[in-house]
Motif scaffolding. Structure first.
Motif, mmCIF file in Angstrom:
data_model
loop_
_atom_site.group_PDB
_atom_site.id
_atom_site.type_symbol
_atom_site.label_atom_id
_atom_site.label_comp_id
_atom_site.label_asym_id
_atom_site.label_seq_id
_atom_site.Cartn_x
_atom_site.Cartn_y
_atom_site.Cartn_z
ATOM 1 N N ILE A 121 6.562 5.972 -12.188
ATOM 2 C CA ILE A 121 6.782 4.553 -11.927
ATOM 3 C C ILE A 121 6.454 4.292 -10.465
ATOM 4 O O ILE A 121 6.797 5.087 -9.583
ATOM 5 C CB ILE A 121 8.229 4.133 -12.205
ATOM 6 C CG1 ILE A 121 8.622 4.468 -13.650
ATOM 7 C CG2 ILE A 121 8.416 2.638 -11.922
ATOM 8 C CD1 ILE A 121 7.861 3.696 -14.713
ATOM 9 N N GLY A 122 5.801 3.188 -10.207
ATOM 10 C CA GLY A 122 5.460 2.819 -8.838
ATOM 11 C C GLY A 122 6.001 1.452 -8.466
ATOM 12 O O GLY A 122 6.217 0.597 -9.342
ATOM 13 N N TRP A 123 6.249 1.271 -7.189
ATOM 14 C CA TRP A 123 6.566 -0.043 -6.629
ATOM 15 C C TRP A 123 5.371 -0.478 -5.782
ATOM 16 O O TRP A 123 4.864 0.297 -4.961
ATOM 17 C CB TRP A 123 7.816 -0.012 -5.755
ATOM 18 C CG TRP A 123 9.103 -0.015 -6.517
ATOM 19 C CD1 TRP A 123 9.909 1.048 -6.787
ATOM 20 C CD2 TRP A 123 9.759 -1.154 -7.073
ATOM 21 N NE1 TRP A 123 11.019 0.646 -7.489
ATOM 22 C CE2 TRP A 123 10.944 -0.711 -7.682
ATOM 23 C CE3 TRP A 123 9.468 -2.518 -7.120
ATOM 24 C CZ2 TRP A 123 11.840 -1.562 -8.334
ATOM 25 C CZ3 TRP A 123 10.343 -3.375 -7.768
ATOM 26 C CH2 TRP A 123 11.513 -2.887 -8.363
ATOM 27 N N PHE A 124 4.974 -1.717 -5.949
ATOM 28 C CA PHE A 124 3.864 -2.301 -5.216
ATOM 29 C C PHE A 124 4.326 -3.626 -4.626
ATOM 30 O O PHE A 124 5.346 -4.180 -5.032
ATOM 31 C CB PHE A 124 2.674 -2.535 -6.150
ATOM 32 C CG PHE A 124 2.094 -1.260 -6.697
ATOM 33 C CD1 PHE A 124 2.714 -0.598 -7.745
ATOM 34 C CD2 PHE A 124 0.929 -0.728 -6.182
ATOM 35 C CE1 PHE A 124 2.193 0.596 -8.255
ATOM 36 C CE2 PHE A 124 0.392 0.453 -6.685
ATOM 37 C CZ PHE A 124 1.032 1.103 -7.718
ATOM 38 N N ARG A 125 3.564 -4.129 -3.681
ATOM 39 C CA ARG A 125 3.885 -5.444 -3.138
ATOM 40 C C ARG A 125 2.599 -6.189 -2.802
ATOM 41 O O ARG A 125 1.563 -5.585 -2.548
ATOM 42 C CB ARG A 125 4.772 -5.339 -1.894
ATOM 43 C CG ARG A 125 4.124 -4.663 -0.692
ATOM 44 C CD ARG A 125 5.145 -4.481 0.416
ATOM 45 N NE ARG A 125 4.572 -3.806 1.578
ATOM 46 C CZ ARG A 125 5.287 -3.400 2.625
ATOM 47 N NH1 ARG A 125 6.607 -3.606 2.657
ATOM 48 N NH2 ARG A 125 4.678 -2.808 3.645
ATOM 49 N N GLN A 126 2.726 -7.502 -2.814
ATOM 50 C CA GLN A 126 1.591 -8.341 -2.469
ATOM 51 C C GLN A 126 2.074 -9.523 -1.645
ATOM 52 O O GLN A 126 2.882 -10.322 -2.129
ATOM 53 C CB GLN A 126 0.855 -8.823 -3.715
ATOM 54 C CG GLN A 126 -0.448 -9.540 -3.415
ATOM 55 C CD GLN A 126 -1.322 -9.688 -4.638
ATOM 56 O OE1 GLN A 126 -0.870 -9.586 -5.774
ATOM 57 N NE2 GLN A 126 -2.609 -9.929 -4.415
ATOM 58 N N PRO A 155 1.137 -13.021 0.656
ATOM 59 C CA PRO A 155 0.147 -14.096 0.526
ATOM 60 C C PRO A 155 -1.128 -13.784 1.287
ATOM 61 O O PRO A 155 -1.090 -13.388 2.454
ATOM 62 C CB PRO A 155 0.877 -15.303 1.130
ATOM 63 C CG PRO A 155 2.316 -15.004 0.942
ATOM 64 C CD PRO A 155 2.443 -13.523 1.102
ATOM 65 N N GLY A 156 -2.265 -13.917 0.617
ATOM 66 C CA GLY A 156 -3.548 -13.690 1.247
ATOM 67 C C GLY A 156 -3.931 -12.244 1.423
ATOM 68 O O GLY A 156 -4.971 -11.956 2.023
ATOM 69 N N LYS A 157 -3.104 -11.336 0.900
ATOM 70 C CA LYS A 157 -3.392 -9.907 1.052
ATOM 71 C C LYS A 157 -3.536 -9.238 -0.308
ATOM 72 O O LYS A 157 -3.062 -9.751 -1.322
ATOM 73 C CB LYS A 157 -2.293 -9.227 1.865
ATOM 74 C CG LYS A 157 -2.200 -9.698 3.306
ATOM 75 C CD LYS A 157 -1.226 -8.852 4.097
ATOM 76 C CE LYS A 157 -1.178 -9.267 5.554
ATOM 77 N NZ LYS A 157 -0.234 -8.421 6.348
ATOM 78 N N GLU A 158 -4.166 -8.082 -0.316
ATOM 79 C CA GLU A 158 -4.297 -7.323 -1.539
ATOM 80 C C GLU A 158 -2.975 -6.639 -1.884
ATOM 81 O O GLU A 158 -2.149 -6.376 -1.016
ATOM 82 C CB GLU A 158 -5.394 -6.267 -1.393
ATOM 83 C CG GLU A 158 -6.791 -6.845 -1.251
ATOM 84 C CD GLU A 158 -7.863 -5.776 -1.266
ATOM 85 O OE1 GLU A 158 -9.053 -6.151 -1.246
ATOM 86 O OE2 GLU A 158 -7.524 -4.582 -1.299
ATOM 87 N N ARG A 159 -2.819 -6.363 -3.177
ATOM 88 C CA ARG A 159 -1.643 -5.619 -3.604
ATOM 89 C C ARG A 159 -1.717 -4.202 -3.055
ATOM 90 O O ARG A 159 -2.773 -3.559 -3.126
ATOM 91 C CB ARG A 159 -1.568 -5.616 -5.126
ATOM 92 C CG ARG A 159 -0.277 -5.073 -5.692
ATOM 93 C CD ARG A 159 -0.180 -5.323 -7.177
ATOM 94 N NE ARG A 159 -0.165 -6.745 -7.486
ATOM 95 C CZ ARG A 159 0.071 -7.242 -8.701
ATOM 96 N NH1 ARG A 159 0.314 -6.417 -9.712
ATOM 97 N NH2 ARG A 159 0.050 -8.532 -8.919
ATOM 98 N N GLU A 160 -0.607 -3.704 -2.534
ATOM 99 C CA GLU A 160 -0.584 -2.351 -1.990
ATOM 100 C C GLU A 160 0.551 -1.538 -2.586
ATOM 101 O O GLU A 160 1.605 -2.077 -2.938
ATOM 102 C CB GLU A 160 -0.440 -2.375 -0.455
ATOM 103 C CG GLU A 160 0.895 -2.845 0.054
ATOM 104 C CD GLU A 160 1.123 -2.542 1.535
ATOM 105 O OE1 GLU A 160 0.367 -1.735 2.123
ATOM 106 O OE2 GLU A 160 2.078 -3.124 2.085
ATOM 107 N N GLY A 161 0.318 -0.256 -2.688
ATOM 108 C CA GLY A 161 1.353 0.649 -3.150
ATOM 109 C C GLY A 161 2.401 0.848 -2.074
ATOM 110 O O GLY A 161 2.066 1.050 -0.914
ATOM 111 N N VAL A 162 3.659 0.777 -2.461
ATOM 112 C CA VAL A 162 4.781 0.968 -1.541
ATOM 113 C C VAL A 162 5.396 2.347 -1.733
ATOM 114 O O VAL A 162 5.651 3.066 -0.765
ATOM 115 C CB VAL A 162 5.846 -0.115 -1.748
ATOM 116 C CG1 VAL A 162 7.066 0.141 -0.873
ATOM 117 C CG2 VAL A 162 5.271 -1.497 -1.470
ATOM 118 N N SER A 163 5.648 2.703 -2.997
ATOM 119 C CA SER A 163 6.283 3.977 -3.285
ATOM 120 C C SER A 163 6.038 4.335 -4.739
ATOM 121 O O SER A 163 5.751 3.470 -5.570
ATOM 122 C CB SER A 163 7.787 3.890 -3.007
ATOM 123 O OG SER A 163 8.410 5.141 -3.211
ATOM 124 N N CYS A 164 6.151 5.623 -5.040
ATOM 125 C CA CYS A 164 6.032 6.073 -6.424
ATOM 126 C C CYS A 164 6.967 7.258 -6.635
ATOM 127 O O CYS A 164 7.344 7.948 -5.680
ATOM 128 C CB CYS A 164 4.602 6.429 -6.786
ATOM 129 S SG CYS A 164 3.900 7.802 -5.847
#
Length: 127
Positions: A34-39, A41-50
């Protein structure tokens, strides 16, 4: 039906803490990373943790190392993201997602490895 329900987001002052929860259903959650991602405004979605299915493999993006902690409770089908020392740059919509391969020993945070995403929860860090 495969489903994620994320919760725990909100407005917090810089330096504060939040704990995000992701409750999964509709699949054998303890088989998958399972991963946590964040996005933001105006930025690409990035991986935060897995976190791998066993919990033995964990990774974080450099910007959150030492501040965020990921964990999972397979009995509750829940993955958590404890976020401490929050900064304004942590403001984003946070998503949990399930990887597409079962029993992968090492978790990764590349978005194309994840096949199903939750609806997201807003985290706003502001004074």
């Amino acid at each position: 039906q495969l489903q994620f329900v994320e919760s725990g987001g909100g407005l917090v002052q810089p330096g504060g803490s939040l704990r995000l929860s992701c409750v999964a259903s509709g699949f054998t959650v303890d088989h998958y990373t399972i991963g946590w991602f964040r996005q933001a405004p105006g930025k690409e979605r990035e991986g935060v943790s897995c976190i791998s299915n066993s919990g033995y493999s964990i990774d974080y993006v450099d910007s959150v190392k030492g501040r965020f902690t990921i964990s999972r409770d397979n009995a509750k089908k829940t993955v958590y993201l404890q976020m401490n020392s929050l900064k304004p740059e942590d403001t984003a919509v946070y998503y949990c997602a399930v990887a597409g391969v079962q029993f992968r020993p090492m978790c990764v945070m590349t978005t194309h490895d994840y096949i199903y995403w939750g609806q997201g929860t807003q985290v706003t860090v502001s004074s």
